[in-house]
Design an enzyme around this catalytic site. Structure first.
Site, PDB file in Angstrom:
ATOM      1  N   TYR A 199       8.849  15.600   0.848  1.00  0.00           N
ATOM      2  CA  TYR A 199       8.511  16.749   0.202  1.00  0.00           C
ATOM      3  C   TYR A 199       8.371  16.820  -1.381  1.00  0.00           C
ATOM      4  O   TYR A 199       7.574  17.526  -1.817  1.00  0.00           O
ATOM      5  CB  TYR A 199       9.742  17.774   0.541  1.00  0.00           C
ATOM      6  CG  TYR A 199       9.797  18.127   2.065  1.00  0.00           C
ATOM      7  CD1 TYR A 199       8.656  18.889   2.511  1.00  0.00           C
ATOM      8  CD2 TYR A 199      10.778  17.649   2.747  1.00  0.00           C
ATOM      9  CE1 TYR A 199       8.761  19.284   3.957  1.00  0.00           C
ATOM     10  CE2 TYR A 199      10.692  17.986   4.070  1.00  0.00           C
ATOM     11  CZ  TYR A 199       9.651  18.709   4.838  1.00  0.00           C
ATOM     12  OH  TYR A 199       9.607  18.881   6.202  1.00  0.00           O
TER      13      TYR A 199
ATOM     14  N   GLU B 226      12.008  12.875   0.209  1.00  0.00           N
ATOM     15  CA  GLU B 226      11.061  12.272  -0.712  1.00  0.00           C
ATOM     16  C   GLU B 226       9.608  12.817  -0.121  1.00  0.00           C
ATOM     17  O   GLU B 226       8.519  12.903  -0.919  1.00  0.00           O
ATOM     18  CB  GLU B 226      11.040  10.653  -0.443  1.00  0.00           C
ATOM     19  CG  GLU B 226       9.816   9.842  -0.925  1.00  0.00           C
ATOM     20  CD  GLU B 226       9.751   9.843  -2.449  1.00  0.00           C
ATOM     21  OE1 GLU B 226      10.877  10.225  -3.411  1.00  0.00           O
ATOM     22  OE2 GLU B 226       8.802   9.532  -3.266  1.00  0.00           O
TER      23      GLU B 226
ATOM     24  N   SER C  18      13.833   6.048 -13.201  1.00  0.00           N
ATOM     25  CA  SER C  18      13.067   6.946 -14.038  1.00  0.00           C
ATOM     26  C   SER C  18      12.851   8.218 -13.490  1.00  0.00           C
ATOM     27  O   SER C  18      12.693   9.201 -14.230  1.00  0.00           O
ATOM     28  CB  SER C  18      11.529   6.072 -13.963  1.00  0.00           C
ATOM     29  OG  SER C  18      10.556   7.054 -13.985  1.00  0.00           O
ATOM     30  N   SER C  19      12.705   8.335 -12.137  1.00  0.00           N
ATOM     31  CA  SER C  19      12.485   9.713 -11.503  1.00  0.00           C
ATOM     32  C   SER C  19      13.415  10.653 -11.845  1.00  0.00           C
ATOM     33  O   SER C  19      13.607  11.641 -12.159  1.00  0.00           O
ATOM     34  CB  SER C  19      12.291   9.770  -9.865  1.00  0.00           C
ATOM     35  OG  SER C  19      11.231   8.864  -9.553  1.00  0.00           O
TER      36      SER C  19
ATOM     37  N   LYS D 232       3.605  29.456   4.381  1.00  0.00           N
ATOM     38  CA  LYS D 232       2.778  29.096   3.306  1.00  0.00           C
ATOM     39  C   LYS D 232       1.273  28.852   3.599  1.00  0.00           C
ATOM     40  O   LYS D 232       0.690  29.545   2.715  1.00  0.00           O
ATOM     41  CB  LYS D 232       3.178  27.675   2.849  1.00  0.00           C
ATOM     42  CG  LYS D 232       4.490  27.827   2.039  1.00  0.00           C
ATOM     43  CD  LYS D 232       4.673  26.472   1.136  1.00  0.00           C
ATOM     44  CE  LYS D 232       5.879  26.500   0.324  1.00  0.00           C
ATOM     45  NZ  LYS D 232       6.100  25.420  -0.402  1.00  0.00           N
TER      46      LYS D 232
ATOM     47  N   ASP E 287       7.976  22.020 -25.946  1.00  0.00           N
ATOM     48  CA  ASP E 287       8.241  20.670 -25.549  1.00  0.00           C
ATOM     49  C   ASP E 287       9.114  20.569 -24.004  1.00  0.00           C
ATOM     50  O   ASP E 287       9.728  21.919 -24.011  1.00  0.00           O
ATOM     51  CB  ASP E 287       8.442  19.708 -26.630  1.00  0.00           C
ATOM     52  CG  ASP E 287       8.065  18.290 -26.163  1.00  0.00           C
ATOM     53  OD1 ASP E 287       8.370  17.634 -24.718  1.00  0.00           O
ATOM     54  OD2 ASP E 287       7.759  17.345 -26.887  1.00  0.00           O
TER      55      ASP E 287
ATOM     56  N   HIS F  65      13.305  11.480   3.570  1.00  0.00           N
ATOM     57  CA  HIS F  65      12.793  12.788   4.123  1.00  0.00           C
ATOM     58  C   HIS F  65      12.587  13.769   2.986  1.00  0.00           C
ATOM     59  O   HIS F  65      11.350  14.131   2.685  1.00  0.00           O
ATOM     60  CB  HIS F  65      13.162  13.460   5.166  1.00  0.00           C
ATOM     61  CG  HIS F  65      12.200  14.253   5.926  1.00  0.00           C
ATOM     62  ND1 HIS F  65      11.128  13.867   6.767  1.00  0.00           N
ATOM     63  CD2 HIS F  65      12.144  15.685   5.605  1.00  0.00           C
ATOM     64  CE1 HIS F  65      10.202  14.885   6.869  1.00  0.00           C
ATOM     65  NE2 HIS F  65      10.688  15.746   6.400  1.00  0.00           N
TER      66      HIS F  65
ATOM     67  N   HIS G 289      15.020  12.672  12.525  1.00  0.00           N
ATOM     68  CA  HIS G 289      13.772  12.741  13.208  1.00  0.00           C
ATOM     69  C   HIS G 289      12.792  11.340  13.176  1.00  0.00           C
ATOM     70  O   HIS G 289      12.157  11.324  13.950  1.00  0.00           O
ATOM     71  CB  HIS G 289      12.814  14.175  13.045  1.00  0.00           C
ATOM     72  CG  HIS G 289      12.258  14.228  11.781  1.00  0.00           C
ATOM     73  ND1 HIS G 289      12.123  15.294  11.307  1.00  0.00           N
ATOM     74  CD2 HIS G 289      11.593  13.256  11.180  1.00  0.00           C
ATOM     75  CE1 HIS G 289      11.524  15.251  10.195  1.00  0.00           C
ATOM     76  NE2 HIS G 289      10.987  14.028  10.128  1.00  0.00           N
ATOM     77  N   HIS G 290      13.324  10.616  12.130  1.00  0.00           N
ATOM     78  CA  HIS G 290      12.791   9.381  11.858  1.00  0.00           C
ATOM     79  C   HIS G 290      13.417   8.225  12.819  1.00  0.00           C
ATOM     80  O   HIS G 290      12.782   7.359  12.855  1.00  0.00           O
ATOM     81  CB  HIS G 290      12.797   9.116  10.605  1.00  0.00           C
ATOM     82  CG  HIS G 290      12.013   9.853   9.656  1.00  0.00           C
ATOM     83  ND1 HIS G 290      10.565   9.440   9.203  1.00  0.00           N
ATOM     84  CD2 HIS G 290      12.143  11.009   8.862  1.00  0.00           C
ATOM     85  CE1 HIS G 290      10.096  10.460   8.279  1.00  0.00           C
ATOM     86  NE2 HIS G 290      11.258  11.532   8.088  1.00  0.00           N
TER      87      HIS G 290
ATOM     88  N   THR H 237       6.651  26.159   6.222  1.00  0.00           N
ATOM     89  CA  THR H 237       5.300  25.599   5.924  1.00  0.00           C
ATOM     90  C   THR H 237       4.389  26.638   6.516  1.00  0.00           C
ATOM     91  O   THR H 237       3.331  26.493   5.976  1.00  0.00           O
ATOM     92  CB  THR H 237       5.510  24.049   6.436  1.00  0.00           C
ATOM     93  OG1 THR H 237       6.731  23.591   6.367  1.00  0.00           O
ATOM     94  CG2 THR H 237       4.425  23.328   5.902  1.00  0.00           C
TER      95      THR H 237
ATOM     96  N   ARG I 187       1.316   0.906  14.855  1.00  0.00           N
ATOM     97  CA  ARG I 187       1.168   0.789  13.501  1.00  0.00           C
ATOM     98  C   ARG I 187       1.509  -0.575  13.211  1.00  0.00           C
ATOM     99  O   ARG I 187       2.268  -1.386  13.749  1.00  0.00           O
ATOM    100  CB  ARG I 187       1.950   1.798  12.638  1.00  0.00           C
ATOM    101  CG  ARG I 187       3.397   1.693  12.552  1.00  0.00           C
ATOM    102  CD  ARG I 187       4.214   2.965  12.092  1.00  0.00           C
ATOM    103  NE  ARG I 187       3.920   3.057  10.541  1.00  0.00           N
ATOM    104  CZ  ARG I 187       4.658   3.803   9.937  1.00  0.00           C
ATOM    105  NH1 ARG I 187       5.601   4.445  10.618  1.00  0.00           N
ATOM    106  NH2 ARG I 187       4.648   4.123   8.365  1.00  0.00           N
TER     107      ARG I 187
ATOM    108  N   TRP J   1       7.550   0.037   4.099  1.00  0.00           N
ATOM    109  CA  TRP J   1       8.262   0.850   3.159  1.00  0.00           C
ATOM    110  C   TRP J   1       9.713   1.021   3.048  1.00  0.00           C
ATOM    111  O   TRP J   1      10.278   1.345   2.345  1.00  0.00           O
ATOM    112  CB  TRP J   1       7.194   1.880   2.502  1.00  0.00           C
ATOM    113  CG  TRP J   1       7.593   3.025   3.035  1.00  0.00           C
ATOM    114  CD1 TRP J   1       6.789   3.605   4.453  1.00  0.00           C
ATOM    115  CD2 TRP J   1       7.920   4.367   2.699  1.00  0.00           C
ATOM    116  NE1 TRP J   1       7.169   4.718   4.578  1.00  0.00           N
ATOM    117  CE2 TRP J   1       8.021   5.233   3.611  1.00  0.00           C
ATOM    118  CE3 TRP J   1       9.100   4.426   1.519  1.00  0.00           C
ATOM    119  CZ2 TRP J   1       8.803   6.619   3.409  1.00  0.00           C
ATOM    120  CZ3 TRP J   1       9.367   5.734   1.500  1.00  0.00           C
ATOM    121  CH2 TRP J   1       9.133   6.951   2.450  1.00  0.00           C
TER     122      TRP J   1
ATOM    123  N   SER K 186      -1.145  26.828  -4.840  1.00  0.00           N
ATOM    124  CA  SER K 186      -0.863  28.013  -5.030  1.00  0.00           C
ATOM    125  C   SER K 186      -1.203  28.386  -6.394  1.00  0.00           C
ATOM    126  O   SER K 186      -1.030  29.763  -6.763  1.00  0.00           O
ATOM    127  CB  SER K 186       0.638  28.090  -5.038  1.00  0.00           C
ATOM    128  OG  SER K 186       0.993  27.541  -3.838  1.00  0.00           O
TER     129      SER K 186
ATOM    130  N   HIS L  29       0.878  -1.265  -0.058  1.00  0.00           N
ATOM    131  CA  HIS L  29       0.013  -0.167   0.057  1.00  0.00           C
ATOM    132  C   HIS L  29       0.793   1.225   0.001  1.00  0.00           C
ATOM    133  O   HIS L  29       0.756   2.157  -0.816  1.00  0.00           O
ATOM    134  CB  HIS L  29      -0.887  -0.015   1.321  1.00  0.00           C
ATOM    135  CG  HIS L  29      -1.612   1.324   1.712  1.00  0.00           C
ATOM    136  ND1 HIS L  29      -2.550   1.640   0.605  1.00  0.00           N
ATOM    137  CD2 HIS L  29      -1.630   2.163   2.356  1.00  0.00           C
ATOM    138  CE1 HIS L  29      -2.923   2.988   1.069  1.00  0.00           C
ATOM    139  NE2 HIS L  29      -2.275   3.513   2.218  1.00  0.00           N
TER     140      HIS L  29
END
Lengths: 346, 600, 201
Positions: free
Chosen positions: B257, B255, B169-170, B331, B104, B253, B302-303, B328, B450, B139, B268, B75
């Protein structure tokens, strides 16, 4: 109606009231959830209380920010919906305002930082010298507890005295687990190849156990890796250490004696220690010397009673998926003998 | 070989399957990303519904423990890598050239390659369900659990290989987007006149360019541990499981964002257009996005607050995490500032954008709460974290993406999605998401960890778990309504005007849908909101020259072939290295064909 | 059609920053590569001295041999510079010879590396032996892969330069970009060489 002055006031007041009710309802739900058996919010140790106090401040701040942003979003949504004749103000920003609202989050996080850092400095202190030393070892999927100074080893149920610091050394035999007794201490991981530490001073003795659970995903039966902490008055704890230091209660009935023989014959002794039963010295599985006095089996997955012990022995994986104890295909006869023997290991 | 290349060259068809397989048009590639991403969003949603059904009541028996662990792992992987990222990439693909006034992207064939490599990775990762079991280590795949000893099956190999392919790819897509935005802006579009969405695309591209190589190294090391007996992460032989966590989160991390910034960008765009006024504090939002990008590389630990980091790292990463909350917060205030004094057109896109402010704020608040290591010790790996991350990724990223879908659908298809059905989708989704994820805060507070497939009755978790499951079905219903809306709308004629919302950015200056060459004439840019500037100063669009031939790159099947080569290289690692060798040959062959292929 | 094309041709090559897309792409890609090798080198540093069993680096590293191969790779940077010079100054023969020299020197480096890997294998050091083996082989092996890709890249350019149209109107650019890649791979090797071979453990 939105265009008139009174209409605007009604929108603003209505939004504030609605948001206040929502915030209050959420608060009630939080308070209700705090009052549950495995709660993180009702501390029963000095350190957990410190964390809760930091948490409380942060929680209230979070509530204020929640209320403010939700209310403003709602007000703007209702106030500035398109209406005939209304036009949008054209401006690109407001420097003063932007400085102010850069400062708001700065101030909020500074307020957060103060109790946080003071709690860290408190909990990162070395435990007092007279702390009770415990080594907690994570296994897939159970907890082993050793009291090196007392020479005791037990599993899945940790007994500690009230009012005295408990210093826990955390280890793992296989994968990463996490030691978490919400009411007594925040979690610290049990990291293979590393030795982590935490300590707490329980403040409330009570007959019911504090519930706890592995908090780091550790494989198929992670959900079934639970343990219990019994916080007892010092005298009760001393009595417990005496009885736990003793050998197993020798079987008295014929069937239990036959059970002890069966315990060897079925190979259980290869993995389990039963002090007083010289044959049983395995260390792979939990120490069973006083198995009969534990309240649960399978690391808290079911209550310990004859039916469940029988079910477990007949097929451990059926009770706890992935349990590393093999299915020994025990005969009904063998089960008949083993259950009273194990139950009698008080 | 050159003859073979020559014989296959010049594939010029404009419709049908072949045109999709050989397309190098950023709009078609964007559509491919979007459709593929949405299909995987449905798959990830189905996995979520299965998870929630299992957890609806204590001691659920819908799926067993092993399957549950596959489901929650897949998931996450599906939603992150196969749904949210490609749906973000779909909009980037489609709108980067249109918003900067280009015909293009800088490298159209590389763009096609990115898609085919993505599709290969997605298929490989998902096929694990049918080929010996899906990854089941979460994950972030913490070793040693995901090492050979504790995960002897092939599931984790699919994880390693699938993520490497998706990462490639990314990386290719990000390089392409970065060059395009830096180097292909229309005359007059200075950096500080770029739409915020373009700024965010640039930040996201650099986040990926700089974080993916770190993940790749970790994956190579994990692959070596699993395949060749090395001990990078195995304790006892000198390895260290903590190293994996550092490597993973240095990628992981940023990722986060990568997932949330595109949604912020969409909001925006939508809010000022629908409020009929310029974005409040453009520079502040740009600098906030850039500083989120920079700080995003400095908060990873922090993880890991509960891993025994030590006091000093805890304080340092706590401080940096609190710091990243500030931009953040800025914004959020700026979006509210944009709504202030507006004459807000409340269409479905606006509903999603405004709801985004509310739901993302909830995720932001709980995120800042975790910045405190003491509090995090209670939250980490509990349902409170599950609530937090879903408010960010669903309440943030998905709400933003849906806002973007409703906002840009007329531009992409020439058709307006049905508004009444759209609002039904919105309300079901908004209610569903709060029903599903808000109770998870309560569950975390009540001590529910979890990633547990079962729980006992009597812990006070029954009610909220049941409510969360009802919420999950509500979300499923909302998505179903959306799918119906999509299918119905696609059968209608193309009646959408070129600029239905009076948008300010260049994509609204061309037809709906845009022609293959995007613009008959590249519009001049005098201002941050170029179309409003032209509207307010009565400047007409310059007329295209009478005899105009606009050269567009011809279609090419080499990206597809190279994508297949990459897939073979990956499949070889999962089966036999001979296939990898063959894949390398295919890649080299297609590289030459690619280079020698005429593009004029 | 041909008449129409030349209207747009100049505009196609005008870029916002005045730098060709392809060159910009290579620069940004190399930024990504920095993080790639940075992570590998960091892993090597983390596990320095953590081998539990031998062979240990001090016992097995042949510094004179690798110094030679490092010299070979450094020389290839020189020939690469000359190849770019040849391309820029319209001296195709010089460009081709120097490209060929770079390719040969690159292959020479790979030969040294293959020899080194085989010798280590014979002396009992493979990736699974210890932390040194794991970090050493993965780091230098991936660097070697980059050299190998570079050799293929340059060889393709060399071959293409013999076509009737040569490398086309962007010849200088093509060689220049390949040079960027090649120099980057060389610089990374200097860092690797210093860290693994020169800094005593």
């Amino acid at each position: 109606m939105g265009s008139s002055r009174s209409g605007r006031a009604a929108i603003i007041i209505g939004s504030l009231v609605a948001t206040a009710i929502l915030t209050w309802a959420i608060f009630v739900a939080f308070a209700d959830s705090a009052n549950t058996p495995q709660t993180t919010f009702i501390p029963a140790s000095v350190q957990a209380a410190l964390v809760r106090d930091a948490y409380m401040i942060i929680f209230i701040l979070a509530g204020v920010v929640f209320f403010a942003i939700m209310a403003v979003t709602l007000i703007f949504t209702l106030l500035y919906r398109e209406r005939p004749g209304q036009t949008a103000l054209q401006f690109h920003g407001n420097s003063k305002l932007e400085v102010v609202w850069t400062l708001i989050p700065v101030i909020i996080v500074v307020i957060m930082a103060v109790p946080t850092f003071s709690a860290i400095s408190e909990t990162s202190k070395a435990p007092p010298a007279d702390a009770l030393k415990v080594v907690a070892i994570g296994h897939q999927w159970w907890f082993e507890f050793q009291y090196p100074e007392l020479g005791l080893t037990t599993a899945n149920e940790l007994h500690v005295p009230v009012g005295r610091a408990v210093s826990v050394t955390l280890e793992s035999k296989d994968v990463i687990h996490s030691f978490w007794v919400p009411q007594l201490s925040g979690k610290v991981d049990m990291m293979p190849g590393h030795r982590n530490h935490l300590w707490f001073t329980p403040t409330q003795a009570r007959p019911e156990p504090y519930l706890a659970q592995c908090a780091e995903f550790c494989g198929i039966s992670h959900a079934n890796m639970r343990f219990r902490v019994f916080v007892r008055p010092a005298a009760d704890f001393d009595a417990w250490t005496k009885s736990t230091a003793a050998d197993r209660t020798a079987p008295t009935t014929d069937i239990a004696k036959a059970g002890e023989a069966q315990f060897a014959a079925s190979g259980c002794v290869g993995c389990h220690t039963v002090k007083g039963n010289a044959a049983a010295a395995g260390t792979v599985g939990p120490n069973l010397t006083h198995f009969g006095s534990r309240t649960t089996l399978g690391s808290g997955v079911v209550d310990s009673n004859p039916q469940n012990i029988r079910k477990w022995l007949a097929n451990p994986q059926n009770v706890k998926p992935g349990a590393l104890m093999p299915n020994l295909n025990l005969s009904q006869d063998a089960l008949d003998k083993l259950v009273p023997y194990l139950e009698g290991l008080k | 070989m050159a003859t073979a290349v020559g014989a296959l060259a010049h594939t010029e068809e404009h419709s049908g399957l072949w045109s999709w397989l050989t397309t190098v048009d950023h709009k078609k590639i964007g559509a491919l990303y979007g459709i593929t991403g949405f299909l995987f969003f449905l798959l990830g949603g189905a996995e979520a519904v299965a998870i929630r059904t299992q957890l609806a009541v204590p001691n659920g028996t819908v799926v067993d423990a092993a399957r549950f662990n596959e489901l929650f792992t897949m998931h996450a992987l599906t939603m992150i890598f196969l749904a949210i990222m490609p749906m973000g990439a779909a909009f980037f693909n489609y709108f980067i050239p249109l918003q900067i006034g280009a015909r293009d992207v800088a490298f159209p064939r590389l763009n096609a390659l990115s898609y085919w490599v993505f599709l290969s990775g997605a298929v490989i990762l998902t096929s694990s369900f049918f080929l010996g079991g899906a990854p089941d280590g979460g994950w972030f795949a913490y070793v040693p659990l995901t090492g050979k000893q504790y995960s002897p099956g092939t599931g984790l190999d699919f994880y390693v290989v699938g993520l490497m392919v998706l990462g490639l790819s990314s990386l290719l897509a990000s390089l392409n987007f970065a060059v395009t935005i830096i180097n292909m802006r229309a005359p007059g579009m200075t950096l500080m006149r770029m739409p915020v969405y373009m700024w965010i695309a640039l930040v996201v591209a650099f986040l990926l360019i700089l974080s993916l190589p770190v993940l790749t190294v970790g994956l190579i090391q994990l692959l070596f541990d699993r395949k060749f007996g090395t001990n990078f992460f195995t304790p006892g032989s000198g390895g260290d499981p903590i190293l994996w966590q550092h490597i993973f989160w240095i990628f992981g991390h940023p990722e986060v964002y990568v997932l949330i910034l595109p949604a912020m960008g969409i909001v925006s765009e939508v809010l000022p257009v629908m409020s009929r006024k310029p974005l409040f504090g453009y520079s502040a939002i740009v600098f906030a996005s850039a500083s989120i990008g920079v700080l995003g590389f400095g908060v990873w630990a922090h993880h890991m607050f509960t891993t025994g980091l030590g006091t000093v790292p805890q304080v340092v990463f706590s401080a940096s995490t609190m710091a990243i909350g500030v931009p953040t917060g800025i914004k959020i205030f700026n979006w509210l500032g944009t709504m202030y004094g507006g004459n807000i057109r409340f269409v479905t896109a606006t509903y999603f954008a405004v709801a985004f402010i509310a739901t993302f704020t909830i995720g932001g608040i709980s995120g800042v709460m975790h910045a405190s290591p003491s509090v995090d010790a209670q939250h980490q790996d509990s349902y409170f974290v599950v609530a937090h991350l879903h408010y960010v990724l669903f309440g943030g990223a998905i709400m933003g993406i849906f806002s973007g879908i409703f906002y840009w659908f007329p531009k992409m298809t020439g058709r307006l999605l049905d508004e009444a059905t759209g609002k039904l989708t919105f309300w079901l989704m908004f209610v569903g998401l709060n029903l599903t994820f808000f109770p998870m805060h309560f569950l975390g507070l009540a001590g529910m960890p979890r990633r547990i497939y079962t729980y006992d009755a009597g812990l006070g978790w029954e009610t909220w778990n049941f409510v969360a499951t009802i919420g999950a079905y509500t979300i499923a219903a909302s998505v179903l309504v959306f799918v119906v809306n999509f299918l119905m709308t696609m059968r209608k004629p193309r009646t959408a005007p070129d600029n239905p919302w009076d948008g300010a950015t260049l994509e609204w200056a061309t037809s709906s849908p845009p022609p293959e060459h995007d613009f008959d004439v590249i519009p001049p840019v005098h201002d941050r909101d170029p179309l409003w500037y032209m509207r307010d100063h009565n400047i007409a669009m310059p007329a295209p020259p009478e005899h105009q031939h606009i050269h567009m790159p011809p279609p090419s099947y080499f990206p597809l072939i190279m994508g297949l080569g990459v897939a073979m290289m990956a499949i070889g690692v999962l089966s036999t290295f001979a296939i990898t060798a063959l894949g390398i040959v295919v890649v080299i062959y297609s590289t030459w064909g690619w280079v020698l292929e005429p593009t004029d | 059609m041909a008449a129409a094309t030349h209207h747009t041709a100049p505009a196609e090559h005008a870029t916002t920053m005045g730098i060709d897309h392809r060159k910009l792409l290579m620069w940004i890609f190399l930024a990504s590569e920095c993080l790639f090798f940075g992570s590998l080198i960091s892993t090597y540093m983390v596990f320095r001295g953590d081998s539990i069993v031998g062979p240990y680096p001090a016992e097995i590293l042949d510094i004179p041999l690798t110094s030679t191969s490092t010299f070979v790779l450094l020389m290839s940077s020189l020939t690469m510079v000359l190849a770019v010079y040849g391309a820029q100054h319209g001296r195709p023969t010089m460009m081709r010879v120097m490209l060929l020299g770079t390719i040969i020197l690159g292959l020479g480096f790979l030969g040294f590396q293959t020899y080194e890997f085989r010798t280590f294998g014979a002396e009992g050091l493979v990736p699974s032996t210890n932390q040194f083996g794991a970090t050493f082989f993965v780091l230098t092996g991936l660097h070697g892969t980059h050299v190998g890709v570079g050799v293929l890249y340059l060889a393709s350019l060399l071959l293409a330069s013999f076509r009737r149209t040569g490398l086309g109107r962007d010849q200088v650019l093509h060689i220049d970009i390949a040079g960027l890649y090649w120099h980057f791979v060389d610089i990374v090797w200097i860092v690797i060489f210093t860290i693994i071979y020169l800094i005593p453990q």
